[in-house]
Write a protein that holds these residues in place. Structure first.
Motif, PDB file in Angstrom:
ATOM      1  N   GLY A  28       0.484  -1.626  -0.034  1.00  0.00           N
ATOM      2  CA  GLY A  28      -0.315  -0.024  -0.231  1.00  0.00           C
ATOM      3  C   GLY A  28       0.696   1.512  -0.160  1.00  0.00           C
ATOM      4  N   GLN A  29       0.266   2.266  -0.230  1.00  0.00           N
ATOM      5  CA  GLN A  29       1.143   3.404  -0.735  1.00  0.00           C
ATOM      6  C   GLN A  29       0.958   4.411   0.493  1.00  0.00           C
ATOM      7  OE1 GLN A  29      -1.116   6.606  -3.363  1.00  0.00           O
ATOM      8  NE2 GLN A  29      -1.014   5.503  -5.191  1.00  0.00           N
ATOM      9  N   ALA A  30       0.392   4.257   1.423  1.00  0.00           N
ATOM     10  CA  ALA A  30       0.496   4.669   2.918  1.00  0.00           C
ATOM     11  C   ALA A  30       2.189   3.887   3.321  1.00  0.00           C
ATOM     12  CB  ALA A  30      -0.528   4.935   4.399  1.00  0.00           C
ATOM     13  N   SER A  31       1.844   2.781   3.565  1.00  0.00           N
ATOM     14  CA  SER A  31       2.975   2.143   3.974  1.00  0.00           C
ATOM     15  C   SER A  31       3.989   2.098   3.738  1.00  0.00           C
ATOM     16  CB  SER A  31       2.413   0.452   4.199  1.00  0.00           C
ATOM     17  OG  SER A  31       1.160  -0.046   5.341  1.00  0.00           O
ATOM     18  N   LEU A  32       4.078   2.003   2.903  1.00  0.00           N
ATOM     19  CA  LEU A  32       5.216   2.251   1.900  1.00  0.00           C
ATOM     20  C   LEU A  32       6.340   3.974   1.704  1.00  0.00           C
ATOM     21  CD1 LEU A  32       4.964   1.198  -2.232  1.00  0.00           C
ATOM     22  CD2 LEU A  32       5.792   0.240  -0.378  1.00  0.00           C
ATOM     23  N   SER A  33       5.364   4.803   1.915  1.00  0.00           N
ATOM     24  CA  SER A  33       5.766   5.953   2.411  1.00  0.00           C
ATOM     25  C   SER A  33       6.226   6.227   3.718  1.00  0.00           C
ATOM     26  CB  SER A  33       4.632   7.342   2.249  1.00  0.00           C
ATOM     27  OG  SER A  33       5.025   8.633   2.911  1.00  0.00           O
ATOM     28  N   ARG A  34       4.985   5.350   4.577  1.00  0.00           N
ATOM     29  CA  ARG A  34       5.884   5.844   6.411  1.00  0.00           C
ATOM     30  C   ARG A  34       7.397   4.369   6.740  1.00  0.00           C
ATOM     31  NH1 ARG A  34       5.310   1.803  10.177  1.00  0.00           N
ATOM     32  NH2 ARG A  34       5.354   2.673  12.743  1.00  0.00           N
ATOM     33  N   ALA A  35       7.591   3.774   6.130  1.00  0.00           N
ATOM     34  CA  ALA A  35       8.523   2.714   5.510  1.00  0.00           C
ATOM     35  C   ALA A  35       9.666   3.051   5.442  1.00  0.00           C
ATOM     36  CB  ALA A  35       8.524   0.910   4.726  1.00  0.00           C
ATOM     37  N   ALA A  36       9.697   4.126   4.192  1.00  0.00           N
ATOM     38  CA  ALA A  36      10.811   4.588   3.257  1.00  0.00           C
ATOM     39  C   ALA A  36      10.804   5.908   4.594  1.00  0.00           C
ATOM     40  CB  ALA A  36      10.130   5.229   2.511  1.00  0.00           C
ATOM     41  N   ASP A  37      10.725   6.797   5.237  1.00  0.00           N
ATOM     42  CA  ASP A  37      10.251   7.380   6.247  1.00  0.00           C
ATOM     43  C   ASP A  37      11.412   7.268   7.618  1.00  0.00           C
ATOM     44  OD1 ASP A  37       9.399   9.541   4.652  1.00  0.00           O
ATOM     45  OD2 ASP A  37       7.302   9.398   6.034  1.00  0.00           O
ATOM     46  N   ILE A  38      11.326   5.840   7.256  1.00  0.00           N
ATOM     47  CA  ILE A  38      12.030   5.104   8.384  1.00  0.00           C
ATOM     48  C   ILE A  38      13.073   4.661   8.639  1.00  0.00           C
ATOM     49  CG2 ILE A  38      11.272   3.381   9.922  1.00  0.00           C
ATOM     50  CD1 ILE A  38       8.423   3.474  10.234  1.00  0.00           C
ATOM     51  N   ALA A  39      13.578   4.112   7.331  1.00  0.00           N
ATOM     52  CA  ALA A  39      14.746   3.662   6.823  1.00  0.00           C
ATOM     53  C   ALA A  39      15.053   4.754   6.629  1.00  0.00           C
ATOM     54  CB  ALA A  39      14.319   2.433   5.216  1.00  0.00           C
ATOM     55  N   ALA A  40      14.973   5.783   5.861  1.00  0.00           N
ATOM     56  CA  ALA A  40      15.731   6.920   5.539  1.00  0.00           C
ATOM     57  C   ALA A  40      16.134   7.420   7.174  1.00  0.00           C
ATOM     58  CB  ALA A  40      15.072   7.986   4.887  1.00  0.00           C
ATOM     59  N   GLU A  41      15.480   8.233   8.283  1.00  0.00           N
ATOM     60  CA  GLU A  41      15.673   8.600   9.370  1.00  0.00           C
ATOM     61  C   GLU A  41      16.818   7.565  10.341  1.00  0.00           C
ATOM     62  OE1 GLU A  41      13.912   9.187  13.639  1.00  0.00           O
ATOM     63  OE2 GLU A  41      12.354   8.478  12.071  1.00  0.00           O
ATOM     64  N   GLY A  42      16.569   6.153   9.892  1.00  0.00           N
ATOM     65  CA  GLY A  42      17.176   4.582  10.925  1.00  0.00           C
ATOM     66  C   GLY A  42      18.612   5.720   9.753  1.00  0.00           C
ATOM     67  N   LEU A  43      19.071   5.305   8.720  1.00  0.00           N
ATOM     68  CA  LEU A  43      20.452   5.536   7.643  1.00  0.00           C
ATOM     69  C   LEU A  43      21.216   6.042   8.881  1.00  0.00           C
ATOM     70  CD1 LEU A  43      21.366   4.256   5.765  1.00  0.00           C
ATOM     71  CD2 LEU A  43      21.333   5.473   3.858  1.00  0.00           C
ATOM     72  N   THR A  44      20.116   7.823   8.317  1.00  0.00           N
ATOM     73  CA  THR A  44      21.486   8.862   9.292  1.00  0.00           C
ATOM     74  C   THR A  44      21.752   8.542  10.858  1.00  0.00           C
ATOM     75  OG1 THR A  44      19.732   9.900   8.056  1.00  0.00           O
ATOM     76  CG2 THR A  44      20.819  11.367   9.848  1.00  0.00           C
ATOM     77  N   GLN A  45      21.102   7.729  11.285  1.00  0.00           N
ATOM     78  CA  GLN A  45      21.067   7.161  12.819  1.00  0.00           C
ATOM     79  C   GLN A  45      22.592   5.859  12.564  1.00  0.00           C
ATOM     80  OE1 GLN A  45      17.843   5.377  14.424  1.00  0.00           O
ATOM     81  NE2 GLN A  45      16.686   7.887  15.386  1.00  0.00           N
ATOM     82  N   MET A  46      22.756   5.352  11.486  1.00  0.00           N
ATOM     83  CA  MET A  46      23.659   4.524  11.870  1.00  0.00           C
ATOM     84  C   MET A  46      25.389   4.881  11.664  1.00  0.00           C
ATOM     85  SD  MET A  46      22.043   1.275   9.193  1.00  0.00           S
ATOM     86  CE  MET A  46      20.879   0.153  10.333  1.00  0.00           C
ATOM     87  N   ARG A  47      25.417   6.030  10.980  1.00  0.00           N
ATOM     88  CA  ARG A  47      26.331   7.120  10.654  1.00  0.00           C
ATOM     89  C   ARG A  47      26.784   7.058  11.657  1.00  0.00           C
ATOM     90  NH1 ARG A  47      25.117  11.495   6.721  1.00  0.00           N
ATOM     91  NH2 ARG A  47      23.468  10.526   4.344  1.00  0.00           N
ATOM     92  N   GLY A  48      27.808   6.155  11.814  1.00  0.00           N
ATOM     93  CA  GLY A  48      28.984   6.428  13.420  1.00  0.00           C
ATOM     94  C   GLY A  48      28.524   5.224  14.299  1.00  0.00           C
ATOM     95  N   ALA A  49      27.061   4.821  14.361  1.00  0.00           N
ATOM     96  CA  ALA A  49      26.509   4.027  15.567  1.00  0.00           C
ATOM     97  C   ALA A  49      27.595   2.519  15.399  1.00  0.00           C
ATOM     98  CB  ALA A  49      24.788   3.444  15.152  1.00  0.00           C
ATOM     99  N   THR A  50      27.478   2.448  16.943  1.00  0.00           N
ATOM    100  CA  THR A  50      28.412   1.032  17.069  1.00  0.00           C
ATOM    101  C   THR A  50      27.724  -0.041  17.035  1.00  0.00           C
ATOM    102  OG1 THR A  50      28.395   1.056  19.577  1.00  0.00           O
ATOM    103  CG2 THR A  50      30.615   2.584  18.788  1.00  0.00           C
ATOM    104  N   ALA A  51      26.379   0.356  17.134  1.00  0.00           N
ATOM    105  CA  ALA A  51      25.883  -1.206  16.690  1.00  0.00           C
ATOM    106  C   ALA A  51      24.170  -0.912  15.687  1.00  0.00           C
ATOM    107  CB  ALA A  51      24.872  -1.680  17.964  1.00  0.00           C
ATOM    108  N   PRO A  52      24.802  -1.164  13.971  1.00  0.00           N
ATOM    109  CA  PRO A  52      24.169  -1.519  13.499  1.00  0.00           C
ATOM    110  C   PRO A  52      23.618  -2.341  12.947  1.00  0.00           C
ATOM    111  CG  PRO A  52      26.549  -2.105  12.699  1.00  0.00           C
ATOM    112  CD  PRO A  52      26.599  -2.076  13.709  1.00  0.00           C
ATOM    113  N   ARG A  53      23.734  -3.110  13.428  1.00  0.00           N
ATOM    114  CA  ARG A  53      22.465  -4.457  13.755  1.00  0.00           C
ATOM    115  C   ARG A  53      21.310  -4.074  14.413  1.00  0.00           C
ATOM    116  NH1 ARG A  53      23.233 -10.903  14.051  1.00  0.00           N
ATOM    117  NH2 ARG A  53      21.188 -11.115  14.204  1.00  0.00           N
ATOM    118  N   LEU A  54      21.958  -3.311  15.611  1.00  0.00           N
ATOM    119  CA  LEU A  54      20.040  -2.936  16.726  1.00  0.00           C
ATOM    120  C   LEU A  54      19.228  -1.986  15.813  1.00  0.00           C
ATOM    121  CD1 LEU A  54      18.875  -2.922  19.198  1.00  0.00           C
ATOM    122  CD2 LEU A  54      20.509  -1.468  20.038  1.00  0.00           C
ATOM    123  N   ILE A  55      19.900  -1.328  15.359  1.00  0.00           N
ATOM    124  CA  ILE A  55      19.718  -0.366  14.719  1.00  0.00           C
ATOM    125  C   ILE A  55      18.914  -0.240  13.779  1.00  0.00           C
ATOM    126  CG2 ILE A  55      19.572   1.922  13.030  1.00  0.00           C
ATOM    127  CD1 ILE A  55      21.955   2.985  14.902  1.00  0.00           C
TER     128      ILE A  55
END
Length: 582
Positions: free
Chosen positions: A328-355
Motif C-alpha cells: 500500500g502507498q501509505a505503508s510504503l511512504s512511512r517505511a521509506a521515512d523510517i528507513a531514511a531516518e534509521g540510515l542517518t542514525q547508523m552513521r557512526g553508530a557502534t551497533a548498526p545491526r541493532l538500529i
C-alpha cells in the motif's frame, strides 16, 4: 602487466566521449567554425571525461588539418596526443595540487611567452584547478586574461566555485555531468564484448550502480571483475560479494515479510544478512532504494515503470508490482521515512545491526505510531480489511446504512482492535475510528451491519485466510483448502461448510477450529467461534479447472489428504466436472 580498462578505452576524439553531448557538440562546432577561445573551464564530477576532453581539445587544435573536431590521426601531433600516447612537448599538463604555489604560477607565466616548438599552440592543461592557492591564481590572472596568441589554457576541476571568480569570468565554462545508467550500461556491454568475457545477467547494472555514473569508476570496477573471472565468466554471486550489494532475493524476502506483516520472517532475513557478511548500512540503503522503486511501480503501471526502472527485468517488475499493491502507498511512504531516518542514525553508530532491527520493528508496528503517517497506514489497513473503497467526500452523505437495531451492528475498528493488547492500543483504535467518521462526515457510517455482504467480503478474503492457516498447521490447511467454504457469519459464530462428514470429523478431532479462529483474527480481524457443518453441495471454486489447481497444491502426505486431493495424489485423478446433490 595489463593496461587498466579506463586507460585502454580512453577516448581520442569527441565522438567517443559518451554522455556529454551538451559539451562535445558545442566544442566540435567551435572547432569546425574556427571560433575557439583562449581559455576553457571544464567542471564536473570525477571520472566523467574532463581531462580526456581537454586532451582531445589539444589534439584537435594542434592537428595539421586543424582546428578540426576530427583529428587526422597521422600527423606528429595526433600520434603524440593519442590516448596512452607519449605526449607532446607543446601540451603541458599540470596538477594544481602540486603546482599551486606562487612560484609555480610565476614560472608558468614566464614560459608561456615562448613560442611552441613544433605545434600551432602551446596548451596548458591545469587539472584540479580549484587547488590553486589565492596567490598563484592571482599571479596567473593577467596571462589568462591576455595570453599570447599561441597560448590556450584549459582548467579542469570538480569544484569550480572554489576557483576565483576573476579567472572563471575569463573562461568558457563547460559543465560535465554524470553519465546516465542506460548509456553507461551499453558502453560497459561493448567493453565486455571487446574483452571477450561473458558476464552474467544482472552484473552490469551492479557495476553501473557501484560507479555512481562515473565512467572511470565503472571501468575500474569492471576491470576488477573481469580480472577475477573464471572459465564461465563473471557470475552474479561473485559480483554481489565483491561489490557489497545486497542480493535481490534477500530484499524480496524482506518486502514479502513486510507485506504479510510477518515479523519472524523479517528478522530471520536480517539475521541472514548479517550472517552472510553484508554491512547493515548497505542493506538499509538497498532497502530504502527498493522502497523507492516500489513507490514508483505503485504510482505507474508495471509496463510504464520500465521507462524509469530500465535496469530491472520484466519478471522483477511484476514481482515488485504485486509487493507494492500488497503493502500500500501509505505503508510504503512511512517505511521509506523510517528507513531514511534509521540510515542517518547508523552513521557512526557502534551497533548498526541493532538500529536495523529497530527499523524493521517500527515498520511492522504502525499501531504505536501516533504521527500522521502512522494514522494513514492504520486507516489504509482498515480499508483493506473492511473492503472499504475510498469515496469522494461529495458522495459520502448518500452512502447511509439502513437503520436497524444497534445489536446488529459492529464497529469497523473492533476487528482491528482485537488483534492488539486491549489497553492503550484499543483506545488508539477508537481515536482512529473517530477520525475516519469525522473525515467522511457520514452520520450512519461509524458502524456497519453484518449481513450477506459481509459473508461475501469474508469469502473474498478466504484465500488469504487459507494461506495463513497453511503457515500454522498443514493438516488443517489440507482439510480446508479443497473442500470447505464460508456459509455464514453473525455476531458470535462463523459457519464453515465441509464437503463430507469424514473431513468434518477430522477437523473437529484435531482441534483445527482454534487454528482457523486465529487465522481469521490475524487476517480479517474478526474473533468468532468456528462452527463446522457438512454440506455436500458446496463449491469452493468457481470452475473445475481452478479446483484442480488447488488440488495440485495440496500436501503430498497421504495421511493428510482427503476427498479430491487424496484421489489426485494416489490415483492421479483429475476433476472433470462437478455435480451438486440436492
Amino acid at each position: 602487466m595489463s593496461l587498466a580498462l579506463y586507460r585502454k578505452y580512453r577516448p581520442s576524439v569527441f565522438a567517443d566521449v559518451i554522455g556529454q553531448e551538451h559539451v562535445t557538440v558545442p566544442l566540435s562546432n567551435a572547432l569546425e567554425s574556427g571560433k575557439t577561445h583562449h581559455a576553457y573551464l571544464f567542471s564536473g564530477p570525477r571520472g566523467c571525461g574532463k581531462t580526456s576532453s581537454a586532451r582531445i581539445m589539444a589534439r584537435s587544435l594542434n592537428c595539421e588539418k586543424g582546428p578540426t573536431p576530427n583529428p587526422c590521426g597521422k600527423c606528429q601531433s595526433c600520434t603524440d596526443l593519442v590516448a596512452n600516447g607519449p605526449g607532446s612537448i607543446d601540451v603541458i599538463e599540470l596538477d594544481a595540487a602540486t603546482h599551486g604555489l606562487v612560484d609555480d604560477a610565476r614560472d608558468l607565466r614566464d614560459k608561456a611567452f615562448f613560442a611552441p616548438v613544433q605545434s600551432k599552440y602551446k596548451i596548458y592543461i591545469i587539472d584540479e584547478a580549484h587547488q590553486l592557492g589565492p596567490g598563484a591564481a592571482n599571479a596567473l590572472l593577467k596571462v589568462v586574461e591576455e595570453p599570447p596568441a599561441h597560448v590556450i589554457f584549459i582548467f579542469a576541476t570538480t569544484e569550480p566555485e572554489k576557483l576565483i571568480s576573476t579567472i572563471r569570468s575569463r573562461t568558457h565554462h563547460y559543465p560535465f555531468r554524470l553519465v546516465p545508467p542506460g548509456i553507461l550500461g551499453t558502453h560497459l556491454e561493448k567493453v565486455c564484448e571487446s574483452e571477450g568475457v561473458k558476464v552474467a545477467k544482472g552484473v552490469i547494472p551492479l557495476v553501473v550502480r557501484a560507479s555512481g555514473g562515473s565512467v572511470r569508476d565503472a571501468l575500474s570496477v569492471l576491470g576488477q571483475l573481469l580480472a577475477g573471472a573464471g572459465k564461465d565468466g563473471v557470475s552474479y554471486e561473485i559480483a554481489i560479494q565483491l561489490l557489497g550489494f545486497t542480493d535481490g532475493a534477500l530484499l524480496d524476502d524482506a518486502m514479502d515479510a513486510i507485506s504479510a506483516r510477518d515479523g519472524a520472517t523479517l528478522f530471520k532475513t536480517v539475521d541472514r544478512v548479517i550472517e552472510s557478511g553484508h554491512d547493515p548500512r548497505r542493506f538499509t540503503q538497498d532497502l530504502l532504494e527498493r522502497l523507492r522503486d516500489l513507490m514508483i511501480v505503485d504510482a505507474l503501471e508495471a509496463t510504464n515503470a520500465n521507462s524509469i526502472l530500465r535496469e530491472l527485468p520484466d519478471d522483477q517488475l511484476e514481482r515488485m508490482r504485486v509487493q507494492a499493491k500488497s503493502i500500500g502507498q501509505a505503508s510504503l511512504s512511512r517505511a521509506a521515512d523510517i528507513a531514511a531516518e534509521g540510515l542517518t542514525q547508523m552513521r557512526g553508530a557502534t551497533a548498526p545491526r541493532l538500529i536495523l532491527e529497530l527499523i524493521c520493528g517500527r515498520i511492522l508496528l504502525p499501531m504505536g505510531d501516533s504521527s500522521e503517517a502512522g494514522l494513514l497506514v492504520r486507516i489504509e489497513r482498515l480499508e483493506r480489511v473492511e473492503s472499504i473503497a475510498p469515496q469522494p467526500r461529495a458522495a459520502a452523505p448518500a452512502a447511509k446504512a439502513p437503520t436497524a437495531d444497534p445489536a446488529d451492528y459492529i464497529s469497523p475498528v473492533t476487528a482491528e482492535a482485537k488483534r492488539e493488547v486491549p489497553t492503550k492500543a484499543a483506545k488508539a483504535k477508537e481515536e482512529v475510528a473517530a477520525a475516519v467518521v469525522k473525515e467522511e462526515k457520514a452520520p450512519a457510517a461509524p458502524e456497519r451491519r453484518i449481513d450477506s455482504m459481509d459473508v461475501a467480503g469474508l469469502r473474498r478474503l478466504w484465500p488469504d485466510v487459507i494461506e495463513n492457516v497453511k503457515k500454522r498447521r498443514r493438516l488443517t490447511w489440507s482439510l480446508l483448502s479443497a473442500s470447505a467454504q464460508i456459509l455464514g457469519v453473525d455476531e458470535k459464530i462463523i459457519t464453515i461448510g465441509i464437503v463430507n462428514a469424514g473431513a468434518r470429523d477430522s477437523f473437529v478431532r484435531s482441534e483445527s477450529d482454534e487454528i482457523l479462529r486465529q487465522a481469521f483474527i490475524e487476517v480479517v480481524g474478526l474473533d468468532r467461534k468456528i462452527e463446522v457443518t457438512v454440506d455436500p453441495s458446496i463449491d469452493t471454486t468457481s470452475t473445475p479447472e481452478a479446483r484442480a489447481v488447488r488440488t495440485s497444491e495440496a500436501p503430498t502426505d497421504a495421511t493428510q489428504l482427503s476427498g479430491a486431493a487424496l484421489l489426485a495424489a494416489e490415483l492421479g485423478a483429475t476433476v472433470i466436472s462437478e455435480t451438486s446433490h440436492d
